[in-house]
Design a protein around this motif. Sequence first.
Motif, PDB file in Angstrom:
ATOM      1  N   ASP A 213      -5.867   6.879  -9.415  1.00  0.00           N
ATOM      2  CA  ASP A 213      -6.168   5.650  -8.670  1.00  0.00           C
ATOM      3  C   ASP A 213      -5.694   4.462  -9.496  1.00  0.00           C
ATOM      4  O   ASP A 213      -6.191   4.229 -10.604  1.00  0.00           O
TER       5      ASP A 213
ATOM      6  N   LYS B  78      -7.256   4.859 -13.117  1.00  0.00           N
ATOM      7  CA  LYS B  78      -8.318   5.855 -13.252  1.00  0.00           C
ATOM      8  C   LYS B  78      -7.760   7.232 -12.928  1.00  0.00           C
ATOM      9  O   LYS B  78      -7.107   7.412 -11.902  1.00  0.00           O
TER      10      LYS B  78
ATOM     11  N   GLU C 189      -5.642   0.604  -9.891  1.00  0.00           N
ATOM     12  CA  GLU C 189      -6.419  -0.547  -9.457  1.00  0.00           C
ATOM     13  C   GLU C 189      -5.544  -1.798  -9.456  1.00  0.00           C
ATOM     14  O   GLU C 189      -4.441  -1.825 -10.001  1.00  0.00           O
TER      15      GLU C 189
ATOM     16  N   GLU D 153       1.051   6.650  -7.043  1.00  0.00           N
ATOM     17  CA  GLU D 153      -0.063   7.526  -7.413  1.00  0.00           C
ATOM     18  C   GLU D 153       0.315   8.994  -7.258  1.00  0.00           C
ATOM     19  O   GLU D 153      -0.041   9.835  -8.096  1.00  0.00           O
TER      20      GLU D 153
ATOM     21  N   ARG E 178       0.832  -1.213   0.000  1.00  0.00           N
ATOM     22  CA  ARG E 178       0.000   0.000   0.000  1.00  0.00           C
ATOM     23  C   ARG E 178       0.866   1.262   0.000  1.00  0.00           C
ATOM     24  O   ARG E 178       0.513   2.262  -0.629  1.00  0.00           O
TER      25      ARG E 178
ATOM     26  N   GLU F 136      -6.441  13.455  -9.776  1.00  0.00           N
ATOM     27  CA  GLU F 136      -6.593  12.333  -8.853  1.00  0.00           C
ATOM     28  C   GLU F 136      -6.313  11.040  -9.609  1.00  0.00           C
ATOM     29  O   GLU F 136      -6.983  10.733 -10.598  1.00  0.00           O
TER      30      GLU F 136
END
Length: 434
Positions: free
Chosen positions: A147, A166, A149, A127, A120, A145
């Motif tokens: 993200d 994304k 996946e 990111e 994580r 932003e």
Amino acid sequence: MRSPHRIAPESPPGNQPENPPETDADITSPRHADVTSPRHADVTSPRNPYEELAALAPHPLEEFLQEDPADGADAEAPWQPPNHRRGSRRRRNRFAGLPLAAKVLVALAVGAAFLVLADRWALLYAEHEAADKLKEQLGLSAAPEVDIEGFPFLTQVLDQRLDEVKVTVPDVAADRVSLAKVSATATDVTMKGDGLTSLHGAVIGRMRGEVLLSFDDLNRELGASQVTFTGHGRDQVHARGTLPVAGHDLKVRADARIERDGDRGVATDIDRMRLGIGDMATYRPGPRASEGLHLSRKGARRVADESAKAKALLAVPTIAKRLGVPDDAVREALRSDARLNDVTGSPQFVDDVMRLNLIDVAMGHPALLKRLGLDPALLRGLSELTRPVLADRLTLAFELPELPGDGSVRLADVKVRKDGIRAELEGSGLAFGR
């Protein structure tokens, strides 16, 4: 005084018999009476039972008064300080009693938790770095932003291929408007670099997204005109509000049809534009006969009812000819109010007055408009507000900014929704970074 009873003589103590003989009177005396008889019970008092129990119980001070033999032994032993040190025996491990399988499971759980935390952390780092690079390369005012996946992330880094990414970019400048949001989903992303900290770019295999031109943003950005945009149907947008012209707030109404313009643009075809000058007249920009500045039916009826305004129109020969009034009738109407009422009282006169383009009238007779109740400065402002100028002030057209690098992005479809204009995006082979 002598007693009436006989007193027996006392015998000496040594001469008294041990057991004197009993007589019949003695046997019948109360001493030999039955102790169980009620009469005898009344005479003899019973014994107290609590005294018998007290005699059987030990004395309460016996144990206290007796000396403990151990106390004497302790008194003879010398005093020593207490030993506060722990015993030499080590405490037993809590996990020593667990079976081997439980120990293995605990170790695996702890190791898995550390691996998840590391994964994580690496994801958040990637990111953040991707958002900063996109902001710098696209020249955005705010970082997008991003993200990423898929789980786990570190295995994707080792393979240098991401399953899905994304990206959401707010407030993208597009010509004279701002796009509220540009959202895209990229798949089959290949990373450039040898490791997580040495990544310097990526290639997007396929991308699909959506662009939103919000009506709320349009109302705010075009707020100087105080015009509100609302969706109507799949490709129609209605504009309603007020537009300042020469110091007057005119009511504006227009309908725009939204369509795709090439691969990267959205065009608007504005039609039915009109500006209302109160309830007196209506201005429609354009060169056609139905366009221009025309009196409304209420305004034309007011001119026909007021003699001064009607005579001002008929006094101009070119206007009287456009109204279709013969010269003899005009001369009689200017001299007689009765003949004037005959000319202006017909419904045809009101329709003919409504067909007059007051802008053309103002060109040769500017004072006439003032006598009709219209501001000449307003007429000059309306003459400058041509159809292209008004359409440009109400246009919703925009074009997507060009993306740096290789690849292509195009608009697939454009639709009008309740919240704004939405356009679908498609792209492939997009390269970012070095």
